[in-house]
Design an enzyme around this catalytic site. Sequence first.
Site, PDB file in Angstrom:
ATOM      1  N   CYS A 192       0.863  -1.176   0.000  1.00 15.04           N
ATOM      2  CA  CYS A 192       0.000   0.000   0.000  1.00 15.04           C
ATOM      3  C   CYS A 192       0.899   1.225   0.000  1.00 15.04           C
ATOM      4  CB  CYS A 192      -0.988  -0.011   1.162  1.00 15.04           C
ATOM      5  SG  CYS A 192      -0.256   0.133   2.808  1.00 15.04           S
ATOM      6  N   CYS A 199      -1.577   1.972  -4.011  1.00 13.09           N
ATOM      7  CA  CYS A 199      -0.286   2.614  -4.304  1.00 13.09           C
ATOM      8  C   CYS A 199      -0.213   3.109  -5.742  1.00 13.09           C
ATOM      9  CB  CYS A 199       0.886   1.684  -3.982  1.00 13.09           C
ATOM     10  SG  CYS A 199       0.738  -0.001  -4.574  1.00 13.09           S
ATOM     11  N   CYS A 239       3.054   1.326  -7.675  1.00 14.02           N
ATOM     12  CA  CYS A 239       3.123  -0.125  -7.464  1.00 14.02           C
ATOM     13  C   CYS A 239       4.056  -0.759  -8.497  1.00 14.02           C
ATOM     14  CB  CYS A 239       1.743  -0.755  -7.579  1.00 14.02           C
ATOM     15  SG  CYS A 239       0.602  -0.295  -6.259  1.00 14.02           S
TER      16      CYS A 239
END
Length: 217
Positions: free
Chosen positions: A91, A165, A169
């Site tokens: 996250c 995210c 990510c």
Amino acid sequence: MPTTHRPDLSIDQQLALRTAASNLGREFDGTFGVDTIERFLHGSYDEFAQRAAVPNYLPLLAERFARQRLRALAKVEGKHAGGVPVVLFLCTHNAGRSQMALGFFTQLAGDRAVAWSGGSEPAGRINPSAVAAMAERGIDISGEYPKPWTDEIVRAADVVVTMGCGDACPVFPGRRYEDWVLPDPAGKDVEDVRPIRNDIERRVRRLLTSLGVPAGA
């Protein structure tokens, strides 16, 4: 096991890192050399030093994170055949959602699977409301700590679960990805975090089922 001299650190910190290097050296003897272990240990130390609230714990955090990274690297390089699925929860701050997911996964999977967590912008501490919400379920995540992800950790994961995210990510070929759309518990009280916690538990249980991992109580 000698540790690279760090004139930027106090004597106590250097001694603590030397102890950490010795611990890791014994654990990974025959798998990685001194240079690799020290590079991961000192890199981990510098990562946490940028945002540490309690400097005294830095060597311990660095050792824990370096251990995780070295285990991941061993899996990536085929030097460790654990034979169990590895899941990575990601996250933004690694302070709430991913930590609660890690807590549920670890409790439910036991030694039948491995989970790690990380954040694109790690916070300075775990969200206290997330800690309290998980404690209500008998799961203690107070000893966890926000940390980043690294290439070897992502590459070692069989499943990467992302939670908000976004473009930060990481994407590596060959990984199975799941995106869990969940509210961010940052700034929320325990009452508002409970529904997020419950949703995460349901998702973790479904994930374990998809992996063929029996979930404990």
